[in-house]
Design a protein around this motif. Structure first.
Motif, PDB file in Angstrom:
ATOM      1  N   TYR A 161      27.205  10.443 -25.647  1.00 34.28           N
ATOM      2  CA  TYR A 161      27.717  10.859 -26.958  1.00 34.28           C
ATOM      3  C   TYR A 161      26.978  10.126 -28.077  1.00 34.28           C
ATOM      4  O   TYR A 161      26.501  10.735 -29.031  1.00 34.28           O
ATOM      5  CB  TYR A 161      29.226  10.612 -27.044  1.00 34.28           C
ATOM      6  N   MET A 212      31.850  16.093 -36.652  1.00 37.14           N
ATOM      7  CA  MET A 212      32.778  16.713 -35.692  1.00 37.14           C
ATOM      8  C   MET A 212      31.968  17.269 -34.524  1.00 37.14           C
ATOM      9  O   MET A 212      32.033  18.451 -34.188  1.00 37.14           O
ATOM     10  CB  MET A 212      33.623  17.799 -36.366  1.00 37.14           C
ATOM     11  N   LEU A 213      31.253  16.370 -33.900  1.00 38.35           N
ATOM     12  CA  LEU A 213      30.285  16.698 -32.854  1.00 38.35           C
ATOM     13  C   LEU A 213      30.953  16.814 -31.493  1.00 38.35           C
ATOM     14  O   LEU A 213      31.510  15.839 -30.986  1.00 38.35           O
ATOM     15  CB  LEU A 213      29.229  15.588 -32.808  1.00 38.35           C
ATOM     16  N   ASP A 214      30.879  18.008 -30.914  1.00 39.11           N
ATOM     17  CA  ASP A 214      31.315  18.203 -29.534  1.00 39.11           C
ATOM     18  C   ASP A 214      30.075  18.188 -28.654  1.00 39.11           C
ATOM     19  O   ASP A 214      29.043  18.767 -29.011  1.00 39.11           O
ATOM     20  CB  ASP A 214      32.062  19.537 -29.404  1.00 39.11           C
ATOM     21  N   VAL A 215      30.187  17.507 -27.517  1.00 34.19           N
ATOM     22  CA  VAL A 215      29.080  17.367 -26.563  1.00 34.19           C
ATOM     23  C   VAL A 215      29.621  17.696 -25.176  1.00 34.19           C
ATOM     24  O   VAL A 215      30.600  17.092 -24.735  1.00 34.19           O
ATOM     25  CB  VAL A 215      28.529  15.914 -26.569  1.00 34.19           C
ATOM     26  N   ARG A 216      29.001  18.665 -24.507  1.00 34.87           N
ATOM     27  CA  ARG A 216      29.455  19.069 -23.170  1.00 34.87           C
ATOM     28  C   ARG A 216      28.266  19.180 -22.225  1.00 34.87           C
ATOM     29  O   ARG A 216      27.408  20.052 -22.389  1.00 34.87           O
ATOM     30  CB  ARG A 216      30.185  20.409 -23.241  1.00 34.87           C
ATOM     31  N   GLU A 273      28.142  21.340 -30.297  1.00 31.58           N
ATOM     32  CA  GLU A 273      28.658  22.189 -31.377  1.00 31.58           C
ATOM     33  C   GLU A 273      29.165  21.257 -32.458  1.00 31.58           C
ATOM     34  O   GLU A 273      29.924  20.320 -32.163  1.00 31.58           O
ATOM     35  CB  GLU A 273      29.793  23.073 -30.848  1.00 31.58           C
ATOM     36  N   PHE A 274      28.722  21.489 -33.690  1.00 35.00           N
ATOM     37  CA  PHE A 274      29.102  20.557 -34.749  1.00 35.00           C
ATOM     38  C   PHE A 274      29.050  21.247 -36.099  1.00 35.00           C
ATOM     39  O   PHE A 274      28.460  22.312 -36.259  1.00 35.00           O
ATOM     40  CB  PHE A 274      28.203  19.314 -34.731  1.00 35.00           C
ATOM     41  N   ALA A 316      33.634   6.373 -28.724  1.00 32.30           N
ATOM     42  CA  ALA A 316      33.027   7.709 -28.616  1.00 32.30           C
ATOM     43  C   ALA A 316      34.044   8.720 -28.098  1.00 32.30           C
ATOM     44  O   ALA A 316      34.037   9.887 -28.507  1.00 32.30           O
ATOM     45  CB  ALA A 316      31.813   7.659 -27.700  1.00 32.30           C
ATOM     46  N   GLN A 357      36.026   9.895 -30.979  1.00 30.77           N
ATOM     47  CA  GLN A 357      35.222  10.805 -31.813  1.00 30.77           C
ATOM     48  C   GLN A 357      35.178  12.204 -31.200  1.00 30.77           C
ATOM     49  O   GLN A 357      35.310  13.212 -31.897  1.00 30.77           O
ATOM     50  CB  GLN A 357      33.800  10.263 -31.967  1.00 30.77           C
ATOM     51  N   LEU A 358      34.960  12.254 -29.889  1.00 28.33           N
ATOM     52  CA  LEU A 358      34.877  13.535 -29.187  1.00 28.33           C
ATOM     53  C   LEU A 358      36.228  14.246 -29.217  1.00 28.33           C
ATOM     54  O   LEU A 358      36.305  15.465 -29.446  1.00 28.33           O
ATOM     55  CB  LEU A 358      34.424  13.262 -27.745  1.00 28.33           C
ATOM     56  N   TYR A 378      38.529  13.966 -31.493  1.00 26.06           N
ATOM     57  CA  TYR A 378      38.763  14.483 -32.842  1.00 26.06           C
ATOM     58  C   TYR A 378      37.894  15.709 -33.136  1.00 26.06           C
ATOM     59  O   TYR A 378      38.317  16.620 -33.854  1.00 26.06           O
ATOM     60  CB  TYR A 378      38.510  13.394 -33.884  1.00 26.06           C
ATOM     61  N   ALA A 379      36.669  15.731 -32.620  1.00 28.55           N
ATOM     62  CA  ALA A 379      35.802  16.891 -32.847  1.00 28.55           C
ATOM     63  C   ALA A 379      36.460  18.142 -32.261  1.00 28.55           C
ATOM     64  O   ALA A 379      36.582  19.176 -32.929  1.00 28.55           O
ATOM     65  CB  ALA A 379      34.432  16.660 -32.219  1.00 28.55           C
ATOM     66  N   ARG A 380      36.910  18.032 -31.015  1.00 28.87           N
ATOM     67  CA  ARG A 380      37.501  19.206 -30.367  1.00 28.87           C
ATOM     68  C   ARG A 380      38.821  19.593 -31.025  1.00 28.87           C
ATOM     69  O   ARG A 380      39.126  20.781 -31.184  1.00 28.87           O
ATOM     70  CB  ARG A 380      37.680  18.917 -28.871  1.00 28.87           C
ATOM     71  N   ALA A 430      39.646  19.156 -34.174  1.00 30.79           N
ATOM     72  CA  ALA A 430      39.357  19.786 -35.470  1.00 30.79           C
ATOM     73  C   ALA A 430      38.815  21.197 -35.275  1.00 30.79           C
ATOM     74  O   ALA A 430      39.138  22.112 -36.049  1.00 30.79           O
ATOM     75  CB  ALA A 430      38.360  18.941 -36.266  1.00 30.79           C
ATOM     76  N   HIS A 431      37.990  21.400 -34.245  1.00 37.01           N
ATOM     77  CA  HIS A 431      37.475  22.746 -33.993  1.00 37.01           C
ATOM     78  C   HIS A 431      38.634  23.712 -33.724  1.00 37.01           C
ATOM     79  O   HIS A 431      38.624  24.861 -34.194  1.00 37.01           O
ATOM     80  CB  HIS A 431      36.508  22.742 -32.813  1.00 37.01           C
ATOM     81  N   HIS A 449      37.515  20.718 -41.195  1.00 37.06           N
ATOM     82  CA  HIS A 449      37.988  19.345 -41.380  1.00 37.06           C
ATOM     83  C   HIS A 449      36.891  18.365 -40.994  1.00 37.06           C
ATOM     84  O   HIS A 449      36.376  18.429 -39.872  1.00 37.06           O
ATOM     85  CB  HIS A 449      39.228  19.102 -40.519  1.00 37.06           C
ATOM     86  N   PHE A 475      36.052  14.320 -40.578  1.00 34.03           N
ATOM     87  CA  PHE A 475      36.598  12.961 -40.464  1.00 34.03           C
ATOM     88  C   PHE A 475      35.428  11.976 -40.511  1.00 34.03           C
ATOM     89  O   PHE A 475      34.319  12.292 -40.065  1.00 34.03           O
ATOM     90  CB  PHE A 475      37.324  12.767 -39.129  1.00 34.03           C
TER      91      PHE A 475
END
Lengths: 159, 159, 159
Positions: free
Chosen positions: A23, A95-99, A109-110, C24, C27-28, C30-32, C34-35, C91, C93
């Motif tokens: 991440y 708002m970074l998603d990492v998969r 996706e961000f 991390a 953070q991850l 919160y990203a998901r 917020a999405h 959103h 953050f």
């Protein structure tokens, strides 16, 4: 107005990007990539993509492909838009998603915004609001690279 | 308008700040430091710097030096600008690059914006757009501290 | 205008959220989260809270409670405000503080802004500026969930 949230990705990826350090690695990769783009270092920015990388950055503009194509697109885009309108742009991601995917690629996706400062106008224009979806891969040298990037402006969601 | 990207740093640092946890540690350090600054806790903010810390935060203002000097500058800057114009400021940092140096210091480079809210105006003013370059060191107590901070407003790049 | 910085939390938490990967992970998470919120996936968003979760998102609106209550509040809030005013909200953050507590909960404090895009207006409105304080817990399935969220708009600080 709703937006699609990726559902093709595995809900519970095998590897945990937080605990593995991936991440933070992606965050660092994006910071350096954005610094290059905002400095209009077109060749160096292009090299953060794979050799067959695809960069679809704006609606109505065909995706740029490959190191030479991406570098050329960055140079020409900056020439077209900013030659007579000098700006300093700053790309902000959040708002970074990492998969991690079973095939070893990394889907991200961000959100993105661009802060654009012009001479004599200290307050930047912050626009447009976008969602970015990348496929990242790890290159032979161990570094992450972007294989594909698709930027969708929120404004397009109303079309 | 191009901006310089640091090129004196090693391209491939020996230690990986993502895998070591340093990257997240710096993010956490900056979050707490900004919370103190935005609460105008001048003394506590100053103590996030080293005893000989240097804080160059605005063009045309000489850098503040040391804990007492930095605390005084934060108090006086807030008095000067906001005594008759009450505000709540929020410093936002993003696109954080972190590079460990051979001498053990940590060089960072990141974007900054300030969101300023005033009474009766729910929409904050978001300005100016800046680039911040810090040298961080690890103190004897194991904590990170800022040895020097140089803030460059994007507006200055046109001068 | 000063804001309170949490002082009830331990100054030096036993576990380091940066080195453990917790930072991390938050953070991850919160990203998901917020999405889901920005896609108005009300039920899925609600399930990022605990079953007894409390969501106090706006001044003057009683906190929503539990999965059904939070999902209903998200749906109704979006209906009330945006039915005749279509928007895409995002959103954001930032400046995330994470503190593990002796009881195993995780206290977070961070800044938030919402970027709202409307049809025909590519430039988003970015407002309001908020501080969010969450209590997170780790559920039996190993995932983080929000037990409580309190959003304070900076504008409220002047009341």
């Amino acid at each position: 107005m709703n937006t699609a949230v990726r559902t093709t990705d595995t809900a519970a990826p095998a590897a945990d990007p937080a605990r593995s350090g991936l991440y933070a690695e992606v965050q660092l990769f994006y910071a350096r990539q954005a610094h290059l783009l905002d400095a209009v270092r077109a060749e160096q920015f292009a090299q953060t993509f794979t050799q067959d990388g695809v960069f679809a950055h704006s609606p109505g503009i065909p995706p740029a492909r490959g190191h030479a194509g991406i570098a050329q697109e960055v140079r020409e885009y900056n020439e077209r838009r900013f030659k007579t309108d000098p700006v300093q742009r700053r790309h902000w991601f959040n708002m970074l998603d990492v998969r991690e995917q079973p095939d070893g690629t990394v889907h991200t996706e961000f959100y993105a915004l661009v802060a654009t400062t012009r001479p004599g106008q200290p307050q930047p224009v912050i626009s447009p609001s976008c969602v970015v979806r990348d496929v990242l891969v790890r290159s032979d040298d161990g570094e992450l690279r972007t294989r594909s990037r698709k930027v969708t402006q929120d404004q397009e969601l109303f079309d």
